[in-house]
Design an enzyme around this catalytic site. Sequence first.
Site, PDB file in Angstrom:
ATOM      1  CB  CYS A 149      -0.856   0.059   1.265  1.00  0.00           C
ATOM      2  SG  CYS A 149      -1.908  -1.374   1.502  1.00  0.00           S
ATOM      3  NE  ARG A 191       4.137   1.758  -1.606  1.00  0.00           N
ATOM      4  CZ  ARG A 191       5.246   1.056  -1.454  1.00  0.00           C
ATOM      5  NH1 ARG A 191       6.263   1.266  -2.255  1.00  0.00           N
ATOM      6  NH2 ARG A 191       5.358   0.164  -0.502  1.00  0.00           N
ATOM      7  CD1 TRP A 216      -1.811  -5.511  -2.913  1.00  0.00           C
ATOM      8  CD2 TRP A 216      -2.641  -4.430  -4.681  1.00  0.00           C
ATOM      9  NE1 TRP A 216      -1.854  -6.389  -3.964  1.00  0.00           N
ATOM     10  CE2 TRP A 216      -2.350  -5.761  -5.058  1.00  0.00           C
ATOM     11  CE3 TRP A 216      -3.175  -3.563  -5.641  1.00  0.00           C
ATOM     12  CZ2 TRP A 216      -2.581  -6.225  -6.345  1.00  0.00           C
ATOM     13  CZ3 TRP A 216      -3.395  -4.046  -6.913  1.00  0.00           C
ATOM     14  CH2 TRP A 216      -3.099  -5.360  -7.257  1.00  0.00           C
ATOM     15  CG  ASN A 271       3.156  -0.765   2.844  1.00  0.00           C
ATOM     16  OD1 ASN A 271       2.529  -1.719   2.382  1.00  0.00           O
ATOM     17  ND2 ASN A 271       4.399  -0.495   2.509  1.00  0.00           N
ATOM     18  N   GLY A 272       1.885  -3.034   5.082  1.00  0.00           N
ATOM     19  CA  GLY A 272       2.570  -4.224   5.591  1.00  0.00           C
ATOM     20  C   GLY A 272       1.554  -5.260   6.029  1.00  0.00           C
ATOM     21  CD  GLU A 303       6.716 -17.937 -15.852  1.00  0.00           C
ATOM     22  OE1 GLU A 303       5.802 -18.517 -16.460  1.00  0.00           O
ATOM     23  OE2 GLU A 303       6.709 -16.717 -15.629  1.00  0.00           O
ATOM     24  CE  LYS A 320       7.240 -14.496 -17.955  1.00  0.00           C
ATOM     25  NZ  LYS A 320       6.149 -14.342 -17.063  1.00  0.00           N
ATOM     26  CD  GLU A 328       4.474 -13.139 -21.089  1.00  0.00           C
ATOM     27  OE1 GLU A 328       3.379 -12.631 -20.844  1.00  0.00           O
ATOM     28  OE2 GLU A 328       5.291 -13.434 -20.202  1.00  0.00           O
ATOM     29  CG  HIS A 373      10.708 -39.594 -26.770  1.00  0.00           C
ATOM     30  ND1 HIS A 373      10.865 -40.930 -27.074  1.00  0.00           N
ATOM     31  CD2 HIS A 373      11.029 -39.481 -25.457  1.00  0.00           C
ATOM     32  CE1 HIS A 373      11.234 -41.591 -25.994  1.00  0.00           C
ATOM     33  NE2 HIS A 373      11.351 -40.725 -24.991  1.00  0.00           N
ATOM     34  CE  LYS A 394       0.566  -7.906 -14.388  1.00  0.00           C
ATOM     35  NZ  LYS A 394       1.734  -8.793 -14.500  1.00  0.00           N
TER      36      LYS A 394
HETATM   37  C1  AGP Z   1       2.474 -13.887 -17.771  1.00  0.00           C
HETATM   38  O1  AGP Z   1       3.685 -13.263 -17.963  1.00  0.00           O
HETATM   39  C2  AGP Z   1       1.401 -13.416 -18.670  1.00  0.00           C
HETATM   40  N1  AGP Z   1       1.222 -12.023 -18.606  1.00  0.00           N
HETATM   41  C3  AGP Z   1       0.134 -14.234 -18.712  1.00  0.00           C
HETATM   42  O2  AGP Z   1       0.473 -15.515 -19.167  1.00  0.00           O
HETATM   43  C4  AGP Z   1      -0.650 -14.386 -17.384  1.00  0.00           C
HETATM   44  O3  AGP Z   1       0.093 -15.155 -16.480  1.00  0.00           O
HETATM   45  C5  AGP Z   1      -2.019 -15.021 -17.662  1.00  0.00           C
HETATM   46  O4  AGP Z   1      -2.755 -14.203 -18.523  1.00  0.00           O
HETATM   47  C6  AGP Z   1      -2.792 -15.301 -16.390  1.00  0.00           C
HETATM   48  O5  AGP Z   1      -3.063 -14.132 -15.686  1.00  0.00           O
HETATM   49  P1  AGP Z   1      -3.647 -14.185 -14.208  1.00  0.00           P
HETATM   50  O6  AGP Z   1      -2.617 -14.816 -13.351  1.00  0.00           O
HETATM   51  O7  AGP Z   1      -3.920 -12.748 -13.873  1.00  0.00           O
HETATM   52  O8  AGP Z   1      -4.902 -15.000 -14.267  1.00  0.00           O
END
Ligand code: AGP
Length: 607
Positions: free
Chosen positions: A2, A29, A76, A102-103, A479, A483, A486, A502, A602
């Site tokens: 926060c 924040r 938050w 905040n915390g 993962e 990255k 993306e 395989h 996002k």
């Molecule tokens: C991750 O880097 C991405 N931006 C995307 O895959 C994300 O994880 C996915 O859309 C799920 O989002 P959420 O965790 O908000 O549900």
Amino acid sequence: MCGIVGVALKNGFEVGPVIYECLKRLEYRGYDSVGEAAVIDGKIVVKKDKGKIDEVEHELAISRLPAPVGIGHTRWATHGAPSAENAHPHTDCLNSIAVVHNGIIENFMQLRQELEREGHSFKSRTDTEVVAHLVESYVRSGDNFVEAVRKAAKRLNGAYALAMISISDPDEIVCVRKESPLVLGTSKNGNFCASDIPAFLPRTNQVILLEDDEMAVITSEKITLFRLSDGATVLREPFTVDWSIERAVKTGYPHFMLKEIHEQPISVRNALRTHPIYLDLMALTMDRAKRIFLIACGTSNHACIAASYTFANLAKVSVTPVVASEFIDSYGALIDQDTVVLAVSQSGETADTLSAVRGARERGATILGISNSVGSTLTRLSDVYIGQNSGPEIGVAATKTFTAQVAVLTKIAIALAHKRQVLRPAELETLESAFVKLPDWLSQVLLQEDQVMRIAEKYAEKESFCYLGRGINVATALEGRLKLLELAYIPAIAYAAGESKHGFISVVEAGYPVIFVAPKDETHSKIIGNVMEMKARGARIISIIDEDDAEVGSLSDDIVRMPAGIPSSLSPIVYVVPLQFLAYQISVKRGHDPDFPRNLAKSVTVQ
Ligand code: AGP
């Protein structure tokens, strides 16, 4: 995460507009609710509500607060959903003290019960409100305001940056800090405290850092620092900050993503503060279930894949991770009242995840949720939810929220293992002590940024990459690959290393970069064989390895060394960090904006 602020102005200037302006610069924040408080005509006046700052300003005119001293907060949510009652500032029974925080106060439940037994009555579901009542109870027993705050703070476990005002001392703000950020600003027109420098940077660049276990009394004329332990005075001179506001908001980092990668020692520590009651409740629910599914999308799905190994290995329970968009079509026929669905979503608003949750609910399943957004649709649809406490993540690519999700999921798996009595005390002890070391391990890995930079420079122009891992680190490989896709827009493959022979192996030719996630765990001897298979075909081997690993190290062209002794179930949390750096650095080298990659949002709110 926060944002808190306190302002004490000279010459009777009105504090409301200044607090409002500071809160606007702290909005990154947290932004689910906002509030301000000041002592006006001998009474505490609080203006607060749920909503973004401008919405609450429109409704309550928070920028009108006719007093020279006041505090403010942008929230938050962690404890208690966003609502007017849970918005800060919080007050005591007599409305004589107001507090912003905040915390996370870990022992708030015990304190609240104790205070309720003494007759205090609570208005919110937050952990913060206990502070107002605790200070009130010390004031009632004869302490002055500053001493009451000092005694109250000594009773708090967890992390806190607190700013408080009282009708007894209307010219003062008393603040105290432990493990949550709090900086002080001093100027010829007045003095400030805030969670972050940008809050007051346009008004002063003269900054004093408040250290852990210190408190400060702020008036318009001066700032006095004290030690929390014994109240002794601390002398500290201000220093000059020459950052631009833009750089200050990113705390000096060029991008939010890099800032968020560096926040992981703190965000993981905050994730581990989840109250045992919620972990036990989830474990109890899972223990009674006949089928357990983990559903999520993207990065959150990778956290679930990692967790599925931990549930199997520690809790001896089979859980099925499924991408949310496939869940109902693939498994709808199996879902009934004996089914538990644990949905994981950073935003809590991902349409595919919510649709899967709604489909499961209609079929009678119990819904458990993990989200970074308390009050989100996912938390409202869940029978039990845990907030992962990562604070806002602004970079589109998930980084700190992934490691926090894996941390929370591991805690749930351990709670289930404990309930099922399948974990030996020695194993439990090893894991508990590893949790304590985790933030330090992450800090050590952050020091490898330059080494990863050298690797990024060498390979940035490659047209494709492959990520391989075994066991739980298949999830880490997936993962790392996500990255790179993306952020750098480079086609990449991720596989279980044993599966690579395989089919994928036909792609490999001289110079092809293959990244191995290879901790020294039970998969180690097998992954050496996989490294040799790739090497024999001319691949360039980049390995993320244990610092004691001479074998994979000697087979690799480039290595990043990780601290020794990390238990397998926690290894994705540490081993993913170099892969986050690598994708970030290649993205920047190729001239892309890693904070806002093309075609991505996002939160994906369409199916
Ligand atoms: C991750 O880097 C991405 N931006 C995307 O895959 C994300 O994880 C996915 O859309 C799920 O989002 P959420 O965790 O908000 O549900």
